[in-house]
Design a protein around this motif. Structure first.
Motif, short mmCIF file in Angstrom:
data_model
loop_
_atom_site.label_atom_id
_atom_site.label_comp_id
_atom_site.label_asym_id
_atom_site.label_seq_id
_atom_site.Cartn_x
_atom_site.Cartn_y
_atom_site.Cartn_z
N ILE B 39 8.39 -5.47 -13.34
CA ILE B 39 7.90 -5.07 -14.80
C ILE B 39 7.71 -6.20 -15.80
O ILE B 39 8.15 -6.18 -16.88
N PRO B 40 6.76 -7.21 -15.29
CA PRO B 40 6.48 -8.31 -16.45
C PRO B 40 5.81 -7.57 -17.33
O PRO B 40 5.11 -6.65 -16.97
N THR B 41 5.77 -7.94 -18.49
CA THR B 41 4.79 -7.41 -19.57
C THR B 41 3.61 -8.09 -19.36
O THR B 41 3.46 -9.48 -19.18
N MET B 42 2.64 -7.52 -19.11
CA MET B 42 1.22 -7.89 -18.82
C MET B 42 0.32 -8.36 -20.04
O MET B 42 0.57 -7.64 -21.21
N PRO B 219 13.30 -9.68 -17.04
CA PRO B 219 12.31 -9.61 -16.13
C PRO B 219 10.75 -9.46 -16.73
O PRO B 219 9.96 -9.80 -15.71
N THR B 220 10.76 -8.99 -17.76
CA THR B 220 9.51 -8.81 -18.48
C THR B 220 8.78 -10.24 -18.60
O THR B 220 7.64 -10.25 -18.79
N ARG B 221 9.58 -11.23 -18.70
CA ARG B 221 9.16 -12.65 -18.92
C ARG B 221 9.21 -13.57 -17.66
O ARG B 221 8.31 -14.53 -17.42
#
Ligand code: SF4
Ligand code: SF4
Lengths: 498, 246
Positions: B39-42, B219-221
């Protein structure tokens, strides 16, 4: 709900941050799932006895299963950077629609039961016992989040409110409070294979109808195949593509592209749905089951590639999760990524000169593009970060002569949700949908007035349906929304490559 | 040995144990909870190295905050950068001989102290003035700011108003580290300053100060974008995966 029941927000020249109006959207909540929709998915039929404890327990379980949930609940410093980033806050002014406040609805309970500070000094750290009042707020405001991830872009710790919303919905489902719209749809996919409950004969009928229409229109016999064994490509597309406007024009476009590429393809009646609504309800299990229908279909039909049609949340599950949920894909052609987006397919074809597009065919249009939230911030296309922005633009520009960008604060990674994502695309949430569309409507109106934009291209079934519905509220025509592949469909010169 | 010295010595030992133990516990917890999905922020980096630099940019430049709100960014940077320099400056109480670069930084340390307090007041002001931030603030958010401001101001008072016997303070801390206790000067401002620091250390693992380890585990980073290439099956999801027949 009738149109007159609420005030459509005023469109201003520049985006303005509204003042806090407590309780502005406290009346907004979706219909509750009926007993049979719940039981079909393995959830309790109604709110169970002792739901308070069970919900708290489930919350603990989620914190042990999802690092995102665990870390996000601890890490927020209440800096306020996210408070003006959510389209639902911008459109309603309800403070519980500020991402951090939305998280706090759950965090306050989490703190009470799972942190030392909350156990010892609840008043000090804003911790509260689980109560019906709080639970009602959950149901209301976790269904005012379209899980668009815009807040996560701007949070210094990357806190993604979508993750919290999904977890909250999963917790509510587990104690017997489900949302009708999502759970009914998930049930239909399990039973029939698509969100609409469209059975095989209807699907075949529709596709045959498309073949006739296209042949009549162009004189070329483009195929729209269903359940063809041994086809090269399995196309998985949102079921709205089979009948809704402007979605179906996109599907017509995919067919023409495959035709000119000389690639055989098929849709499957078993996996006739790209969208995976279990993403919205935060259910790994149902997301897993729906995803594996695609695996089963691919094996059954013996295809070599899987290509997804235009859909945002669908593409998130496809791009980011499908390999994990339904892979490995070692039985498919290793030369292509699995799955591929139709945009990647068309883009590659354009690069190789495998398609003839005449942008003059779209000279009656001035086109802008709406980046779908989940394509932009939850997935990718192509080979480099950001190709999810470059590819659709390249495809559009190859099909259209006049292309205009909207305000950069509202596009690409900063794009605003259409207002109908995340399982909110239902008539019982119409007010929320109209108000949540405000930031996009303002940006669109700006280019309409400044650059004479006539059409906005979208690449998501939800965006297309949502805009079709809300544009008229803002005094714009519903047919302004077009599928990206509708533009391709107009521009493609059939018969020039055969 | 005075009672004050004993009390502060014991307090610092306990606070250190709680701080270190608590952080290790938290970090282990964060590290062991699985991330079942990517779930990385794209758009996100494609490689582990890229993700590493993304986190570094967040830590050093507050990259995302810069995108989102310039005021919070300015106040945040003033506070955090100020605090960092102040902390480095304080190293001189714990090492002998004092490292060369710590000596070099001493003159800046004072400005940093002011920057830190100014940043804190800026952040606090927003909590009061901006209606959105006021809405999301709970008493603990104000108290945390009050605590940090009090630590900062008591420190500045010692530098500019009272004359603290820094030699004796250093002897006290060196003694603590060598388990050879030395008397602590009993000046009130110093005792307040140190008492608040003890409180901050104890609160750390139980409060929103967990944003520091949290950032590294977000996790997003910290994820990189390779979901199509590699599966990410969590242990708890593996049984589900295994019972598929195809
Ligand atoms: S931006 Fe992040 S840390 Fe700041 S208030 Fe919002 S969620 Fe919390
Ligand atoms: S995910 Fe989107 S809809 Fe949900 S809180 Fe964040 S910005 Fe709002």
């Amino acid at each position: 709900m009738a149109k007159e029941e609420f005030q459509v927000p005023e469109v201003r020249e520049h985006l303005e941050i509204p003042p806090v109006v407590e309780g502005a959207m406290a009346h907004s909540q979706p219909f509750v799932a009926a007993a049979d929709h719940q039981s079909l998915l393995g959830y309790p039929e109604e709110l169970v006895d002792g739901w308070e404890d069970k919900a708290v327990e489930k919350m603990g379980e989620m914190a042990r299963k999802y690092r995102s949930f665990r870390v996000f609940l601890d890490a927020c410093v209440k800096c306020g950077a996210c408070t003006d980033k959510c389209h639902y806050y911008l459109g309603t002014g309800d403070p519980k629609n500020m991402p951090v406040a939305r998280q706090d609805l759950l965090r306050q309970v989490y703190r009470r039961y799972y942190t030392l500070g909350g156990k010892l000094f609840p008043g000090l750290v804003g911790a509260k016992d689980m109560s019906k009042e709080i639970f009602d707020d959950w149901y209301r405001y976790y269904h005012q989040c379209s899980q668009c991830r815009r807040c996560s872009v701007f949070c210094p710790y990357g806190i993604d409110t979508a993750e919290i919303s999904m977890a909250a919905r999963e917790i509510m489902d587990s104690v017997g409070l489900g949302q009708k719209y999502c759970n009914e749809i998930i049930g239909k996919v399990h039973k029939i294979g698509n969100n609409l409950g469209l059975p095989l004969p209807a699907l075949e009928d529709t596709m045959e109808g498309l073949e006739e229409d296209v042949e009549e229109d162009t004189g070329v016999a483009v195929k729209y195949p269903v359940n063809v064994e041994g086809a090269e490509v399995l196309l998985v597309t949102p079921s709205a593509d089979f009948f809704a406007e402007p979605h179906v024009d996109g599907l017509i476009g995919y067919g023409k592209v495959f035709h000119q590429a000389g690639v055989s393809w098929t849709v499957s009646s078993h996996a006739s749905e790209a969208a995976n609504f279990a993403l919205f309800t935060g259910s790994y299990e149902h997301m897993f089951k729906i995803s594996n229908r695609i695996r089963e279909a691919a094996l059954e039909l013996g295809v070599k590639r899987i290509v997804f049609g235009e859909c945002g949340h669908a593409w998130r599950v496809a791009y980011s999760f499908l390999n994990t949920l339904a892979g490995p894909w070692d039985f498919l052609d290793p030369r292509y990524p699995v799955p591929q987006h139709i945009m990647e397919f068309t883009y590659d074809l354009i690069q190789r000169g495998g398609i003839n597009l005449d942008p003059e065919a779209n000279d009656d249009k001035v086109v802008t593009v709406h980046d779908s939230c989940n394509v932009a911030r939850a997935s990718r296309m192509g080979t480099r970060p950001g190709d999810q922005f470059a590819y659709p633009r390249a495809v559009i520009k190859a099909s259209v002569n006049r292309f205009v960008e909207m305000d950069p604060n509202t596009t690409m990674e900063a794009t605003f949700c259409c207002g109908g994502g995340g399982g909110l695309l239902t008539d019982d949430l119409m007010e929320l949908r109209v108000k949540g569309a405000l930031p996009r409507m303002e940006a669109l109106k700006e280019v309409v007035e400044r650059d004479g934009v006539t059409h906005m291209a979208a690449m998501c079934a939800i965006c297309k349906s949502q805009f079709t519905k809300v544009l008229p509220y803002y005094g714009m025509g519903m047919d302004m929304v077009v599928s990206v592949h509708q533009l391709v469909s107009e521009a493609i010169q059939l018969g020039t490559k055969d | 040995m005075s009672l004050v010295t004993v009390a502060y010595a014991v307090a610092f030992y306990l606070a250190t144990i709680i701080l270190v133990g608590g952080l290790i516990y938290r970090i282990r917890e964060y590290a062991t909870v699985p991330s079942p999905l990517k779930i990385p922020t794209m758009p996100a980096p494609l490689t582990p190295m890229g993700a590493f630099w993304r986190v570094v940019r967040e830590v050093i430049f507050f990259e995302s905050l810069f995108k989102s709100n310039k005021w919070i960014w300015i106040f945040g940077v003033l506070f955090h950068a100020g605090l960092a320099v102040v902390l480095i400056r304080h190293l001189r109480y714990f090492i002998e001989p004092v490292w060369f670069w710590v000596v070099l930084i001493q003159p800046f340390g004072v400005y940093a102290g002011f920057a830190m307090v100014a940043g804190l007041f800026g952040l606090w002001g927003r909590r009061v003035v901006v209606d959105r931030v006021r809405y999301i603030s709970s008493p603990s958010d104000h108290l945390m700011l009050a605590l940090l401001v009090a630590i900062g101001i008591s420190g500045l008072i010692m530098r500019y108003v009272t004359r603290t016997d820094v030699i004796a303070v250093k002897a006290f801390f060196m003694g603590l580290m060598r388990f050879d206790w030395q008397p602590l000067p009993t000046e009130p401002v110093l005792l307040i300053h140190l008492g608040l620091v003890v409180l901050l250390m104890v609160l750390f693992p139980f409060s929103k100060l967990l944003h520091i380890p949290g950032l590294f585990f977000s996790p997003t980073r910290n994820q990189w974008d390779n979901a199509r290439e590699k599966r990410h099956l969590a242990t708890w999801a593996a049984p589900m995966d295994a019972q598929r027949d195809t």
